[in-house]
Design a protein around this motif. Sequence first.
Motif, PDB file in Angstrom:
ATOM      1  N   PRO A 144      -2.833  -6.304  -0.811  1.00 39.65           N
ATOM      2  CA  PRO A 144      -2.166  -6.865  -1.928  1.00 39.65           C
ATOM      3  C   PRO A 144      -2.780  -7.114  -3.375  1.00 39.65           C
ATOM      4  O   PRO A 144      -2.381  -6.746  -4.360  1.00 39.65           O
ATOM      5  CB  PRO A 144      -1.352  -7.966  -1.476  1.00 39.65           C
ATOM      6  CG  PRO A 144      -1.237  -7.757   0.169  1.00 39.65           C
ATOM      7  CD  PRO A 144      -2.684  -7.032   0.305  1.00 39.65           C
ATOM      8  N   VAL A 166      -3.524  -3.580  -4.782  1.00 41.67           N
ATOM      9  CA  VAL A 166      -2.428  -2.925  -5.031  1.00 41.67           C
ATOM     10  C   VAL A 166      -1.844  -3.467  -6.601  1.00 41.67           C
ATOM     11  O   VAL A 166      -1.535  -2.593  -7.690  1.00 41.67           O
ATOM     12  CB  VAL A 166      -1.409  -3.085  -4.048  1.00 41.67           C
ATOM     13  CG1 VAL A 166       0.032  -2.562  -4.716  1.00 41.67           C
ATOM     14  CG2 VAL A 166      -1.780  -2.300  -2.890  1.00 41.67           C
ATOM     15  N   LYS A 167      -1.963  -4.750  -6.736  1.00 35.06           N
ATOM     16  CA  LYS A 167      -1.503  -5.445  -7.979  1.00 35.06           C
ATOM     17  C   LYS A 167      -2.390  -4.865  -9.047  1.00 35.06           C
ATOM     18  O   LYS A 167      -1.823  -4.646 -10.103  1.00 35.06           O
ATOM     19  CB  LYS A 167      -1.460  -6.884  -7.901  1.00 35.06           C
ATOM     20  CG  LYS A 167      -0.920  -7.568  -9.010  1.00 35.06           C
ATOM     21  CD  LYS A 167      -0.915  -9.268  -9.006  1.00 35.06           C
ATOM     22  CE  LYS A 167      -0.433 -10.138 -10.205  1.00 35.06           C
ATOM     23  NZ  LYS A 167      -0.484 -11.315 -10.013  1.00 35.06           N
ATOM     24  N   ILE A 191      -1.797  -0.776  -9.533  1.00 35.87           N
ATOM     25  CA  ILE A 191      -0.591  -0.206 -10.119  1.00 35.87           C
ATOM     26  C   ILE A 191       0.530  -1.182 -10.550  1.00 35.87           C
ATOM     27  O   ILE A 191       1.465  -0.801 -10.724  1.00 35.87           O
ATOM     28  CB  ILE A 191      -0.003   0.674  -8.855  1.00 35.87           C
ATOM     29  CG1 ILE A 191       0.309   0.010  -7.788  1.00 35.87           C
ATOM     30  CG2 ILE A 191      -0.997   1.759  -8.294  1.00 35.87           C
ATOM     31  CD1 ILE A 191       1.259   1.015  -6.515  1.00 35.87           C
ATOM     32  N   GLY A 192       0.070  -2.641 -10.532  1.00 38.60           N
ATOM     33  CA  GLY A 192       0.953  -3.486 -10.682  1.00 38.60           C
ATOM     34  C   GLY A 192       2.148  -3.798  -9.921  1.00 38.60           C
ATOM     35  O   GLY A 192       3.041  -4.639 -10.190  1.00 38.60           O
ATOM     36  N   GLU A 193       1.973  -3.337  -8.667  1.00 36.76           N
ATOM     37  CA  GLU A 193       3.251  -3.616  -7.486  1.00 36.76           C
ATOM     38  C   GLU A 193       2.703  -4.791  -7.028  1.00 36.76           C
ATOM     39  O   GLU A 193       1.533  -5.201  -6.701  1.00 36.76           O
ATOM     40  CB  GLU A 193       2.980  -2.428  -6.617  1.00 36.76           C
ATOM     41  CG  GLU A 193       4.425  -2.614  -5.494  1.00 36.76           C
ATOM     42  CD  GLU A 193       4.182  -1.574  -4.418  1.00 36.76           C
ATOM     43  OE1 GLU A 193       5.077  -1.894  -3.394  1.00 36.76           O
ATOM     44  OE2 GLU A 193       3.639  -0.765  -4.698  1.00 36.76           O
ATOM     45  N   ILE A 194       3.793  -5.732  -6.765  1.00 44.43           N
ATOM     46  CA  ILE A 194       3.569  -6.839  -6.084  1.00 44.43           C
ATOM     47  C   ILE A 194       4.265  -6.999  -4.640  1.00 44.43           C
ATOM     48  O   ILE A 194       5.236  -6.706  -4.637  1.00 44.43           O
ATOM     49  CB  ILE A 194       4.230  -8.208  -6.737  1.00 44.43           C
ATOM     50  CG1 ILE A 194       3.410  -8.399  -8.306  1.00 44.43           C
ATOM     51  CG2 ILE A 194       3.785  -9.586  -6.124  1.00 44.43           C
ATOM     52  CD1 ILE A 194       4.235  -9.472  -9.151  1.00 44.43           C
ATOM     53  N   VAL A 195       3.455  -7.058  -3.688  1.00 44.35           N
ATOM     54  CA  VAL A 195       3.792  -7.021  -2.223  1.00 44.35           C
ATOM     55  C   VAL A 195       3.129  -7.648  -1.378  1.00 44.35           C
ATOM     56  O   VAL A 195       1.813  -8.156  -1.537  1.00 44.35           O
ATOM     57  CB  VAL A 195       3.867  -5.312  -1.966  1.00 44.35           C
ATOM     58  CG1 VAL A 195       2.311  -5.079  -1.873  1.00 44.35           C
ATOM     59  CG2 VAL A 195       4.426  -5.000  -0.673  1.00 44.35           C
ATOM     60  N   THR A 204       4.457  -6.365   4.516  1.00 42.51           N
ATOM     61  CA  THR A 204       5.440  -5.278   4.059  1.00 42.51           C
ATOM     62  C   THR A 204       4.428  -4.179   3.632  1.00 42.51           C
ATOM     63  O   THR A 204       4.934  -3.005   3.933  1.00 42.51           O
ATOM     64  CB  THR A 204       6.346  -5.650   2.813  1.00 42.51           C
ATOM     65  OG1 THR A 204       7.058  -6.741   3.067  1.00 42.51           O
ATOM     66  CG2 THR A 204       7.102  -4.506   2.413  1.00 42.51           C
ATOM     67  N   LEU A 205       3.321  -4.393   3.325  1.00 39.93           N
ATOM     68  CA  LEU A 205       2.305  -3.251   2.819  1.00 39.93           C
ATOM     69  C   LEU A 205       1.923  -2.429   4.024  1.00 39.93           C
ATOM     70  O   LEU A 205       1.681  -1.460   4.161  1.00 39.93           O
ATOM     71  CB  LEU A 205       1.251  -3.976   2.091  1.00 39.93           C
ATOM     72  CG  LEU A 205       0.211  -2.876   1.426  1.00 39.93           C
ATOM     73  CD1 LEU A 205       0.840  -1.899   0.399  1.00 39.93           C
ATOM     74  CD2 LEU A 205      -0.858  -3.773   0.763  1.00 39.93           C
TER      75      LEU A 205
END
Length: 530
Positions: free
Chosen positions: A213, A216-217, A220-224, A228-229
């Motif tokens: 996580p 990823v943040k 690409i700026g995705e919060i997960v 889930t990931l």
Amino acid sequence: MKSRIDIHSDTYKQNAAGYGKLLDQLHERQRWALAGGGEKLSARHIERGKIPVRDRIDLLLDPGSPFLELSALAAWGLHHNDVQSAGIVTGVGSINGVTCMIVANDATVKGGSFFPETTRKHIRAQEIAWENRLPCIYLVDCGGAYLPEQDRVFPDYGHFGTTFFHQCRMSADGLPQLSAVFGGCTAGGAYIPALSDESVMVDGTGRIHLGGPPIVKAAIGEIVDGETLGGASMHARVSGVTDYLAMSEREALQRLRDIVSNLNWPVRAHATRLPVVPPRFAAEEIGGIIGTDLKRPYDVREVIMRMVDDSALQEFKPEYGATLVCATAHIHGYPVGVLANNGVLFSESSVKGAHFIELCSQRRIPLLFLQNIPGFMVGTEAERGGIARHSAKLVYAMATARVPRITVLIGGSYGAGNYGMCGRGFAPRFLFAWPNSRVCTMSPEVATTVLTELRLASLKGDASEEELAELSERTRRQFEMQSDPYYATARLWDDGIIEPSQTRDVLGICLQLADASTPRFDGPSPVYRM
């Protein structure tokens, strides 16, 4: 053979007492390895519903079967002594009757991250599995590379990437690669299960993601969240990264057992194995025979008699080259050719050893080297007698022998003697050490003399007594520290420190593996009488 050891003598009692202290030290350091990351982290591990790493291995193995753990003291004294067993447990054991190599991360030690010694230990386990034709079982709970050590873990051959290279090549070579995921598998750690032939993941705790996580943040700026990931349920039902979803660690381990039972794995045996007969003399007496003073001579036959079946051996050329004992014997019913040091190697003993190795190679008898060697003989007479040429014959015969080679350091292992007696540089299938062993280019006493003389020569004798004394003390400390068996085992220069009384059983496992993986005949092997 008859033993000449008097276990009631003062010398024997003094030796036994001194060796007992070495064993106490070994046991204390083994407790360090078994403790993992300590009580606090182990308790947190269990609170999360996870099973300690060695308990996982116990549940995986056939009940009551032995487990040969390798390099338990890897990383001893390194990284502030905070990386117990290099954060990974490796060893050989039986699963539904199939002998397998097991590689298991210990998440209580730095989250199962890979340090330089972790990588080396992982790769060494794969090397042993490859050479002995063993399926590999990975119990994955891995945080990937330890980032502060990335320059010693990531980029080079022999670093983290080599573990994946080996995994691919072994699978291609027909050696099953199986894994179960118990915790996080981040970055490089994700490739261990992804490259496995079959994999299992534990629901709720097992995760696989190339980037966690935070990455990823940042990327690409995705919060997960982590589940889930890369959770087990997602990978079993959506991505297909894993093949089986287990609701608990016990279920995952049982699934691995089921997979192994259906490998259709052949059980081979090539040697004519004799009925197992225990030695006539107790292996517990070895410590009283050899003691702790490497300068004190003893007859190595007394050691051999306490390791081989029925204490029986057929000695080759017993009247010639007396400083090298060469004999055929059996250990746990398996034939073995023993080469054991009884002093410095002369030309005669070197040629004798080369001849014996060729005999064993022709007859497909594995070789066991028991090292207690100050080196090859030096001096004018030795050089004029061709010691360089004759010692090279021993080295050549040993290096090109077409049978498995196993080495145990039972004393000193110095200089070219280490090479001639199949040291680590010559890739024996297994190499173990005893707590009294030492391995170095030369003994501290010799090194001190050599460097002092060289210093005097460079200064043409113009050196103060204080300077020479300081050089002498610094050299002695360096060579004593670097020849210590724990210094060696921490750096994976051997496959573990074992007790003399355990050596026979350890060798029995090694010979069984060698027998199952070595063809009985692979063409002619002539004997050249040197």
